[in-house]
Design an enzyme around this catalytic site. Structure first.
Site, PDB file in Angstrom:
ATOM      1  CG  ASP A  12      -2.078   0.934   1.126  1.00 25.66           C
ATOM      2  OD1 ASP A  12      -2.279   1.506   0.047  1.00 25.66           O
ATOM      3  OD2 ASP A  12      -2.796   1.104   2.125  1.00 25.66           O
ATOM      4  N   GLY A  15       0.377   5.469  -4.427  1.00 28.94           N
ATOM      5  CA  GLY A  15      -0.159   6.763  -4.838  1.00 28.94           C
ATOM      6  C   GLY A  15       0.432   7.894  -4.000  1.00 28.94           C
ATOM      7  NE  ARG A  25      -3.660   6.958  -7.678  1.00 28.87           N
ATOM      8  CZ  ARG A  25      -3.658   6.619  -6.383  1.00 28.87           C
ATOM      9  NH1 ARG A  25      -3.453   7.533  -5.471  1.00 28.87           N
ATOM     10  NH2 ARG A  25      -3.885   5.373  -6.013  1.00 28.87           N
ATOM     11  CB  SER A  57      -8.658  -5.472  -3.647  1.00 29.24           C
ATOM     12  OG  SER A  57      -9.290  -4.227  -3.854  1.00 29.24           O
ATOM     13  CB  THR A  58     -13.106  -7.846  -5.360  1.00 29.49           C
ATOM     14  OG1 THR A  58     -13.000  -7.805  -3.934  1.00 29.49           O
ATOM     15  CG2 THR A  58     -12.791  -9.250  -5.833  1.00 29.49           C
ATOM     16  CD  GLU A  59     -13.195  -5.010  -1.954  1.00 25.83           C
ATOM     17  OE1 GLU A  59     -11.998  -5.356  -1.879  1.00 25.83           O
ATOM     18  OE2 GLU A  59     -14.127  -5.831  -1.879  1.00 25.83           O
ATOM     19  CG  ASN A  60      -7.687  -2.133  -5.888  1.00 22.80           C
ATOM     20  OD1 ASN A  60      -6.741  -2.893  -5.770  1.00 22.80           O
ATOM     21  ND2 ASN A  60      -7.942  -1.208  -4.971  1.00 22.80           N
ATOM     22  NE  ARG A  63      -7.241   2.019  -6.039  1.00 23.86           N
ATOM     23  CZ  ARG A  63      -6.047   2.130  -5.475  1.00 23.86           C
ATOM     24  NH1 ARG A  63      -5.010   2.495  -6.187  1.00 23.86           N
ATOM     25  NH2 ARG A  63      -5.877   1.854  -4.205  1.00 23.86           N
ATOM     26  NE  ARG A 185      -8.297   0.314   5.583  1.00 23.43           N
ATOM     27  CZ  ARG A 185      -7.704   1.497   5.509  1.00 23.43           C
ATOM     28  NH1 ARG A 185      -7.712   2.309   6.543  1.00 23.43           N
ATOM     29  NH2 ARG A 185      -7.096   1.874   4.412  1.00 23.43           N
ATOM     30  CG  LEU A 186      -6.958  -8.051   8.395  1.00 24.90           C
ATOM     31  CD1 LEU A 186      -7.754  -9.296   8.795  1.00 24.90           C
ATOM     32  CD2 LEU A 186      -5.498  -8.457   8.156  1.00 24.90           C
TER      33      LEU A 186
HETATM   34  C1  FPP Z   1      -1.557   0.298  -3.433  1.00 21.95           C
HETATM   35  O1  FPP Z   1      -1.140   1.627  -3.530  1.00 21.95           O
HETATM   36  C2  FPP Z   1      -1.133  -0.485  -4.549  1.00 21.95           C
HETATM   37  C3  FPP Z   1      -1.956  -1.051  -5.493  1.00 21.95           C
HETATM   38  C4  FPP Z   1      -3.406  -0.939  -5.536  1.00 21.95           C
HETATM   39  C5  FPP Z   1      -1.402  -1.816  -6.595  1.00 21.95           C
HETATM   40  C6  FPP Z   1      -0.241  -2.661  -6.204  1.00 21.95           C
HETATM   41  C7  FPP Z   1       0.581  -2.848  -7.382  1.00 21.95           C
HETATM   42  C8  FPP Z   1       1.937  -2.881  -7.405  1.00 21.95           C
HETATM   43  C9  FPP Z   1       2.806  -2.788  -6.229  1.00 21.95           C
HETATM   44  C10 FPP Z   1       2.616  -3.034  -8.636  1.00 21.95           C
HETATM   45  C11 FPP Z   1       2.052  -4.119  -9.440  1.00 21.95           C
HETATM   46  C12 FPP Z   1       2.318  -5.453  -8.922  1.00 21.95           C
HETATM   47  C13 FPP Z   1       2.394  -6.494  -9.746  1.00 21.95           C
HETATM   48  C14 FPP Z   1       2.518  -7.860  -9.221  1.00 21.95           C
HETATM   49  C15 FPP Z   1       2.382  -6.277 -11.197  1.00 21.95           C
HETATM   50  P1  FPP Z   1      -2.272   2.722  -3.640  1.00 21.95           P
HETATM   51  O2  FPP Z   1      -2.463   3.052  -5.077  1.00 21.95           O
HETATM   52  O3  FPP Z   1      -3.493   2.236  -2.935  1.00 21.95           O
HETATM   53  O4  FPP Z   1      -1.599   3.890  -2.873  1.00 21.95           O
HETATM   54  P2  FPP Z   1      -2.341   5.028  -2.048  1.00 21.95           P
HETATM   55  O5  FPP Z   1      -3.100   4.340  -0.958  1.00 21.95           O
HETATM   56  O6  FPP Z   1      -1.211   5.846  -1.542  1.00 21.95           O
HETATM   57  O7  FPP Z   1      -3.201   5.776  -2.999  1.00 21.95           O
END
Ligand code: FPP
Length: 237
Positions: A12, A15, A25, A57-60, A63, A185-186
């Site tokens: 996490d 961004g 981002r 995640s299924t919630e992503n 975005r 959080r989980l």
């Molecule tokens: C969380 O940061 C990250 C993600 C939702 C994507 C995770 C992806 C990677 C680390 C790279 C891709 C991985 C693979 C295996 C190809 P966020 O965007 O939620 O950050 P924020 O909470 O600061 O906005």
């Protein structure tokens, strides 16, 4: 305390990492790939046999469309670009999560890397993509109902029997769960598998997490006294 047999990571803060630097981002996600590479290398060196990372995640899907598209593309490109390297390093790759809703080319790429690395043994890398812990439990219930309807005898009181219906039943439960970026959080990650996991939270944003940070988390884990609901040797609760 030994090395954890399965480490889960909620990556996490990509961004926020980018924002702090005045970057878009996507630069944070790109930097996140490097962090994952560093962690993977160190995990192998430390003798951790299995790592599961939360990539989407299924919630992503909530975005903005542009970001979702970028994350899907980045995932596919990463799988394509790193397939040979992962294969040579004897890494077995498995993608857990729902395939429905993913673009067909991505599904093909996932199948190819899973097939290519199927017999690798040194290290297990599970990538949770379009994954949700509750979705996994819903899918598991559907499969059990289907099997019962087909006449299969299933002991519904046996945890091991139920766990056999998880997306990746062949791997040990999560012993150490890491989340970066200061959130505690989980977020629907490996709900069943993390029932007894030790939790490790760090303020580092994911792109700043690396092999050294992983080692710190492992050192912390080693100091913990795991009782699984029982008592420790001295009889303390
Ligand atoms: C969380 O940061 C990250 C993600 C939702 C994507 C995770 C992806 C990677 C680390 C790279 C891709 C991985 C693979 C295996 C190809 P966020 O965007 O939620 O950050 P924020 O909470 O600061 O906005």
């Amino acid at each position: 305390m030994l090395i954890p047999s399965h480490v889960g990571i909620i990556m996490d803060g990509n961004g926020r990492w980018a924002k702090e630097r005045g970057l878009p981002r996507r630069e944070g996600h790109l930097a996140g790939i490097n962090a994952l590479e560093s962690v993977l290398r160190r995990a192998e060196l430390l003798g951790i046999p299995c790592l599961t990372v939360y990539a989407f995640s299924t919630e992503n899907w909530k975005r903005p469309g542009m970001e979702v598209k970028f994350l899907l593309q980045l995932f596919e490109e990463t799988l394509l670009n790193r397939a040979d390297e992962l294969f040579k390093n004897n890494v077995k790759v498995k993608v857990i999560g729902r395939r429905e809703g993913l673009p067909s080319n991505l599904i093909e790429t996932i199948k190819k890397i899973e097939e290519k690395t199927r017999n690798n043994k040194a290290f297990q890398l599970n990538i949770a993509f379009n994954y949700g812990g509750r979705a996994e439990i819903i899918d598991l219930v559907s499969s059990i109902v289907r099997d019962i309807q087909e006449g299969k005898k299933i002991d519904l009181n046996d945890e091991k029997t139920i766990a056999n219906y998880l997306y990746s039943p062949e791997y040990p439960e999560v012993e150490l769960l890491i989340r970066t970026s200061g959130e505690k959080r989980l977020s629907n990650f490996l709900l069943w598998q993390s029932a007894y996991a030790e939790l490790y939270f760090t303020d580092k944003y994911w792109p700043d997490f690396d092999g050294d940070e992983l080692e710190k988390a492992i050192e912390d884990f080693k100091k913990r006294n795991r009782r699984f609901g029982g008592l420790n040797e001295e009889g303390g609760g």
